[in-house]
Scaffold this motif. Structure first.
Motif: not given
Length: 239
Positions: A207-221
């Motif tokens: 959230k603090k990086l502005g990474d989409d929590t539904r489709k993250p592109k920075i910290i990927v699950n």
């Protein structure tokens, strides 16, 4: 490490005595205690601590309220120790800035193990920060030596543990780590691990990086495998 200053907050005198005895056996000698939220907050304002052990059910302020107040003054690591064991309580405590969460009844050795692990990792991060390594990805930049994060050139406040987790990811781009591995490598303990602690901190960091929590592109699950940090660039984030 044994010279670390610790504040234990609990309204049960027996718990405070148990913690103090256990910590002194482990050679921690600088220990203060508080049995109410107001007393604890006053101590935090007057003295710098290396670790705070915090109960939730206090007679005046709740531990959650107290954590919020403490975070206005310091980023000192906070370990919640509470009889409240639901996932909601853990998510709330960690979401407010807690670094770890232990449920009562607890093994005193578990408490000291987690304290030592957090302090050890914190000092390793401080030593690494002295090397003056900075990470600038354009979209966000992270400077460990000053513990500062900027996203789209705007400063973003983070807890010490969030910055430590980010630092680990930056040092290991494109590597996959399971939650258990992250807990061991970032929290420094593989025996009493709370994997939910890792997932909550990753969610906060996204959230603090502005990474989409539904489709993250920075910290990927990677489902069923683990997490991977992919260094960002503007073009990829806009896809």
């Amino acid at each position: 490490m044994e010279s670390a200053s610790i504040l234990a907050v609990d309204d049960e005198i027996g718990i405070l005595k148990l913690l103090e005895i256990t910590l002194r056996k482990e050679s921690f000698t600088h220990i203060d205690t508080a049995s109410s939220g107001k007393e604890a907050l006053q101590r935090v304002k007057e003295k710098t601590y290396d670790m705070i052990l915090l109960d939730i059910m206090l007679p005046d302020l709740s531990g959650f309220e107290l954590c919020t107040e403490i975070r206005r003054h310091t980023n000192t690591p906070i370990i919640f120790i509470s009889a409240r064991s639901t996932d909601f309580d853990k998510i709330t405590g960690l979401g407010l800035g807690g670094d770890d969460y232990i449920t009562k009844p607890f093994n005193p050795l578990e408490v000291t193990a987690r304290i030592k692990a957090i302090l050890r990792r914190q000092r390793l991060m401080e030593n690494a920060a002295q090397q003056n390594t900075a990470y600038d990805y354009g979209y966000f930049s992270f400077h460990p030596e000053s513990a500062t994060l900027t996203v789209k050139r705007q400063p973003v406040e983070c807890t010490a543990k969030e910055l430590e987790l980010l630092h680990f990811f930056c040092k290991h781009p494109n590597h996959i780590f399971t939650t258990a591995q992250l807990y061991e490598l970032v929290w420094g303990n593989d025996v009493f691990g709370e994997e939910k602690t890792v997932t909550i901190h990753i969610s906060k960091l996204r959230k603090k990086l502005g990474d989409d929590t539904r489709k993250p592109k920075i910290i990927v699950n990677l489902r069923g495998i683990g997490y991977k940090f992919i260094p960002p660039n503007e073009e990829r984030l806009c896809e």
